[in-house]
Design a protein around this motif. Structure first.
Motif, short mmCIF file in Angstrom:
data_model
loop_
_atom_site.label_atom_id
_atom_site.label_comp_id
_atom_site.label_asym_id
_atom_site.label_seq_id
_atom_site.Cartn_x
_atom_site.Cartn_y
_atom_site.Cartn_z
N GLN A 104 0.83 -1.20 0.00
CA GLN A 104 0.00 0.00 0.00
C GLN A 104 0.87 1.25 0.00
N LYS A 105 1.96 1.24 0.76
CA LYS A 105 2.87 2.39 0.79
C LYS A 105 3.48 2.63 -0.58
N ASP A 108 0.86 4.06 -2.92
CA ASP A 108 0.60 5.48 -2.64
C ASP A 108 1.69 6.35 -3.24
N GLU A 109 2.95 5.88 -3.17
CA GLU A 109 4.05 6.64 -3.76
C GLU A 109 3.92 6.70 -5.27
N LYS A 111 1.22 6.52 -7.08
CA LYS A 111 0.08 7.34 -7.50
C LYS A 111 0.40 8.83 -7.45
N LYS A 112 1.45 9.21 -6.73
CA LYS A 112 1.87 10.62 -6.66
C LYS A 112 2.69 11.04 -7.88
N GLY A 178 -6.54 0.09 -5.21
CA GLY A 178 -5.57 1.09 -5.62
C GLY A 178 -4.93 0.77 -6.96
N THR A 181 -6.56 2.03 -10.20
CA THR A 181 -6.61 3.47 -10.49
C THR A 181 -5.50 3.92 -11.43
#
Length: 344
Positions: A104-105, A108-109, A111-112, A178, A181
């Motif tokens: 997940q971490k 998240d990175e 997706k930035k 996630g 996306t």
């Protein structure tokens, strides 16, 4: 002979002796002095100067200190070796939660990153598809737990979905959502179900299912996942299992290719840089941002896409044959399991 001498001329030892030579008026003086400092004969010094004998670390540092010789490595001589490593934030797996929290971490990175997308080549069904349904998700977590992660608490347990907590389901589902996306290109083979089907068969053979009814449920879920994959391919969009595509759903392009054998490879692309992830004992993985490695994998992937067969809305008959093969494969395994049940 020339290749050997070239290799020696590029060695650090050769560079060191070139620097050391500047401290003496003549070569003979260098040999005499170094022989005295190292307590060796002159022939031994000549062997070290030619590169036939390697200087030990202690010898090198003694000479450097005695004659004040620079020991730094010239920038143009520093080896540019690509490094594959565990991501910085990754800890070793201590329980069934760690892997998914880390995933997940990383997600998240990713997706930035501006303009983020990824290319994925895999010999088996990607985790974010396998984890779409609860029983198959539980089964795969259990398999990772008793193999790669070597979790002590499950070593003697039979598989049961009751072993997997609701908290883990929530975390894993978040990781799966996630992934939907981000736009992607994926390379599949006809063997994407092989590993999972073999795991089911073997676990049944060794009596590790607490309830064999769970086997049928896993087969049912695999068929539902195949339906979902086929629908995504048909519309060219990525969207979560059980939902419908929207205008905002990211693009999906899938290609069938049997020409290459590979581990799971994910090449994350963006407007900033690329990152390469590859499995090291599935599902654990190592990563690199080395430009050369990323470029090599990109070329390899693009080549397979060029020589692959696209699975999309216009590939009607071909796509139907591909997904039909997957359904028949599940059906054959299911029939074999039924025969085994009647015999044993």
């Amino acid at each position: 002979m020339s290749s050997t001498s070239d290799a020696r001329s590029d060695s650090y030892q050769q560079i060191f002796f070139e620097r050391l030579t500047k401290r003496f008026a003549s070569r003979s003086e260098l040999v005499r002095e170094v022989a005295q400092v190292l307590h060796v004969g002159r022939d031994a010094v000549y062997r070290r100067m030619r590169g036939d004998t390697a200087l030990t670390a202690d010898e090198l540092m003694l000479l450097a200190q005695t004659y004040d010789v620079d020991t730094s490595i010239p920038r143009h001589n520093r080896p540019q070796v690509p490094i594959l490593r565990y991501p910085e934030s990754r800890e070793f797996i201590h329980d069934e939660y760690d892997h998914f929290i880390h995933l997940q971490k990383r997600l998240d990175e990713m997706k930035k990153l501006p303009g983020g997308s990824f290319d994925f080549a895999t010999p088996e069904l990607p985790m974010y598809y396998e984890f779409a349904t609860p029983m198959l998700r539980s089964f795969k977590v259990f398999m990772f737990g008793i193999t790669t992660w070597n979790l002590e608490k499950w070593k003697t347990e039979q598989f049961s979905p009751d072993l997997i907590s609701e908290r883990l389901h929530v975390i894993a589902q978040g990781v799966v959502r996630g992934h939907y996306t981000v736009p992607a290109r994926e390379l599949w083979s006809v063997g994407v179900l092989d590993v999972t089907l073999r795991q089911i068969s073997y676990l049944d053979q060794v009596g590790r299912f607490a309830d064999r009814a769970h086997i049928d449920q896993i087969y049912d879920e695999l068929l539902l996942i195949i339906d979902h994959l086929e629908q995504m391919v048909r519309v060219g969009k990525r969207y979560p299992f059980g939902q419908e595509p929207t205008e905002d759903s990211p693009e999906l392009r899938v290609y069938h290719n049997e020409l290459s054998n590979t581990s799971n490879i994910v090449l994350v692309k963006s407007d900033v840089r690329k990152f390469l992830f590859t499995t090291l004992v599935t599902p654990n993985y190592v990563a690199t941002s080395d430009p050369k490695l990323c470029a090599e994998v990109q070329d390899w992937f693009d080549n397979l896409v060029e020589h692959g067969s696209a699975l999309h809305s216009e590939a009607g008959k071909y796509a139907a044959q591909y997904f039909g093969h997957l359904r028949r494969q599940v059906g054959r395994h299911r029939e074999r399991m039924k025969v085994r049940q009647t015999l044993f």
